[in-house]
Motif scaffolding. Structure first.
Motif, short mmCIF file in Angstrom:
data_model
loop_
_atom_site.label_atom_id
_atom_site.label_comp_id
_atom_site.label_asym_id
_atom_site.label_seq_id
_atom_site.Cartn_x
_atom_site.Cartn_y
_atom_site.Cartn_z
N ILE A 145 -0.45 25.34 38.59
CA ILE A 145 -1.65 26.17 38.49
C ILE A 145 -2.87 25.28 38.75
CG2 ILE A 145 -3.03 27.64 36.96
CD1 ILE A 145 -0.29 28.84 37.66
N ASP A 146 -3.83 25.78 39.53
CA ASP A 146 -5.05 25.03 39.80
C ASP A 146 -5.82 24.75 38.51
OD1 ASP A 146 -4.62 25.02 42.54
OD2 ASP A 146 -5.78 26.85 42.86
N ARG A 175 -11.27 30.97 36.53
CA ARG A 175 -10.72 32.15 37.21
C ARG A 175 -10.43 33.26 36.20
NH1 ARG A 175 -5.66 30.47 39.50
NH2 ARG A 175 -5.25 32.68 39.60
N PRO A 209 4.03 33.54 37.15
CA PRO A 209 3.12 32.57 37.75
C PRO A 209 3.87 31.48 38.51
CG PRO A 209 3.36 32.16 35.40
CD PRO A 209 4.12 33.42 35.70
N ILE A 246 -8.22 27.33 36.47
CA ILE A 246 -7.63 28.56 35.95
C ILE A 246 -8.48 29.19 34.83
CG2 ILE A 246 -6.06 27.38 34.35
CD1 ILE A 246 -5.39 30.70 36.23
N ASP A 261 -2.59 32.61 34.27
CA ASP A 261 -2.33 33.19 35.60
C ASP A 261 -1.54 34.49 35.47
OD1 ASP A 261 -2.39 32.54 38.66
OD2 ASP A 261 -0.31 33.11 38.23
N GLY A 318 -1.75 27.05 31.68
CA GLY A 318 -2.23 27.63 32.94
C GLY A 318 -1.39 28.80 33.41
N GLN A 319 -0.09 28.70 33.25
CA GLN A 319 0.79 29.80 33.66
C GLN A 319 0.56 31.05 32.81
OE1 GLN A 319 4.42 27.37 33.48
NE2 GLN A 319 4.88 28.12 35.56
#
Length: 178
Positions: free
Chosen positions: A105-106, A112, A101, A109, A41, A37-38
Motif C-alpha cells: 500500500i502506498d 487517501r 487490498p 494511504i 485500502d 494500510g491494507q
C-alpha cells in the motif's frame, strides 16, 4: 449523525496512523493478516461499491426493487450484519476479491482515506431529504441480503470501526517496526 461518526473515524485514523511510514503501514503480523494500510485500502474499496447507489438515491429517481419491497429478511439481515461487525473475536474473509487490498500500500494511504471519507460524507449529506428507513438496499455481496439504507449506513460505520480496531491491534503487536 452518521457523518459525525464517519468524521470521528477519520480523525481517529489520522491521529493513530498519520505519522506511520511506509514500512509501518505495510507491516503484517503474518502472511494471512492485513497491515494497517491494507485495512484502510479495504475500507475505501468497500465504501466505493455503494457510491453509485447513493448518488442514484440522492437524485430521488431510485425505486426499491420487488425483492427490496417484499423481502422478509430485511431487518433480520441488517441487524445480523451489525452484530457480526461489532464482534471482533471472529475473523471474516472478505466476501469479494474486488475489496481485497493489494499486498503493498502506498505511504499516502491515510491521506487517501481522509479524502475518501470526505467524499463519502458529501454523498451521505446529499441524502438529507431521504427517509433512510423507507429506502431498502441490497448487499453488493449477497443479493438475498437487504437492509434499510439507515441500517446500511450504520453498517458502514461499524465496518470502519472494526477495521480501525484491527489496525490498532497490528500496531500493538510484537515486532511492529518502531
Amino acid at each position: 449523525m452518521i457523518t459525525v461518526e464517519l468524521r470521528s473515524v477519520t480523525e481517529n485514523v489520522k491521529t493513530a496512523f498519520g505519522s506511520l511510514n511506509a514500512e509501518q503501514l505495510n507491516w503484517r503480523t503474518g502472511a494471512d493478516n492485513w497491515s494497517v494500510g491494507q485495512c484502510l485500502d479495504h475500507l475505501i474499496k468497500t465504501n466505493e461499491l455503494f457510491f453509485g447507489e447513493l448518488d442514484e438515491i440522492a437524485t430521488g429517481n431510485r425505486q426499491n426493487s420487488f425483492w427490496e419491497n417484499w423481502s422478509p429478511f430485511t431487518n433480520l439481515a441488517g441487524n445480523f450484519l451489525l452484530k457480526a461487525l461489532k464482534a471482533d473475536n471472529k475473523k471474516v474473509k472478505a466476501p469479494s476479491p474486488a475489496i481485497v487490498p493489494p499486498s503493498e500500500i502506498d505511504a499516502n494511504i491515510v491521506e487517501r482515506f481522509a479524502a475518501h471519507q470526505s467524499e463519502l460524507c458529501e454523498k451521505i449529506d446529499a441524502l438529507r431529504n431521504v427517509d433512510l428507513e423507507k429506502v431498502v438496499v441490497t448487499s453488493p455481496f449477497l443479493k438475498v441480503m437487504t437492509y434499510t439504507l439507515g441500517t446500511g449506513l450504520k453498517v458502514v460505520v461499524e465496518h470502519e470501526r472494526r477495521h480501525f480496531r484491527q489496525a490498532e491491534r497490528v500496531m500493538r503487536s510484537a515486532g511492529f517496526p518502531s
